[in-house]
Write a protein that holds these residues in place. Sequence first.
Motif, short mmCIF file in Angstrom:
data_model
loop_
_atom_site.label_atom_id
_atom_site.label_comp_id
_atom_site.label_asym_id
_atom_site.label_seq_id
_atom_site.Cartn_x
_atom_site.Cartn_y
_atom_site.Cartn_z
N LEU A 110 0.83 -1.20 0.00
CA LEU A 110 0.00 0.00 0.00
C LEU A 110 0.87 1.26 0.00
N GLY A 111 1.98 1.22 0.74
CA GLY A 111 2.90 2.35 0.74
C GLY A 111 3.47 2.63 -0.64
N GLY A 112 3.70 1.59 -1.40
CA GLY A 112 4.17 1.77 -2.78
C GLY A 112 3.12 2.39 -3.68
N ILE A 113 1.85 2.17 -3.34
CA ILE A 113 0.76 2.70 -4.17
C ILE A 113 0.40 4.14 -3.77
N ILE A 114 0.15 4.36 -2.48
CA ILE A 114 -0.32 5.69 -2.05
C ILE A 114 0.76 6.51 -1.35
N THR A 162 0.15 6.10 4.02
CA THR A 162 -0.12 4.81 4.65
C THR A 162 -0.07 4.94 6.17
N VAL A 163 0.93 5.65 6.67
CA VAL A 163 1.03 5.87 8.12
C VAL A 163 -0.18 6.66 8.62
N ILE A 164 -0.58 7.68 7.89
CA ILE A 164 -1.76 8.48 8.27
C ILE A 164 -3.01 7.60 8.27
N LEU A 165 -3.15 6.74 7.29
CA LEU A 165 -4.30 5.84 7.23
C LEU A 165 -4.35 4.91 8.44
N VAL A 166 -3.20 4.37 8.82
CA VAL A 166 -3.14 3.49 9.99
C VAL A 166 -3.50 4.26 11.26
N ILE A 167 -3.03 5.50 11.37
CA ILE A 167 -3.35 6.32 12.54
C ILE A 167 -4.84 6.65 12.59
N ILE A 168 -5.42 6.99 11.44
CA ILE A 168 -6.85 7.31 11.39
C ILE A 168 -7.69 6.10 11.77
N THR A 169 -7.34 4.93 11.23
CA THR A 169 -8.13 3.74 11.59
C THR A 169 -7.96 3.40 13.06
#
Length: 131
Positions: free
Chosen positions: A23-27, A32-39
């Motif tokens: 996912l980090g390679g895509i976005i 990716t880190v922000i997405l993990v923190i938000i979830t």
Amino acid sequence: MLFRLFLCFTLIPVVELYILIHLGGIIGGLNTVILVIITGFLGAYLARMEGLNTMMKVRRNLDQGLMPAEDLVDAFIILIAGLVLITPGLLTDTAGLLLLWPPTRNKFKRVLRKKFDDMAVNGSINITRFH
């Protein structure tokens, strides 16, 4: 049982790492880190809200002299969801959020209840009922 735990503690982190790297390679890594923190924050908020609602239901049932068996199972599932949400990663966060969402939690609760009933019938678990 030991083999299952071994798989859980080795396979899940490897799959999480693979997903995060892919996912980090895509976005991008930061996204990716922000997405993990938000979830994680969303999961913590939902766990708190659902946990408080369930504890209020337990309290209401106990005040009325009723056994809050269903609500205690909900509380157990919410606890497991909270523990799963502590683990960083998208797969575990998705599993935790699904366990917190009432429609999917109810489906999981039905599966869990059927498993308990099967264990009671097979004699692998002993359930004492007080009447």
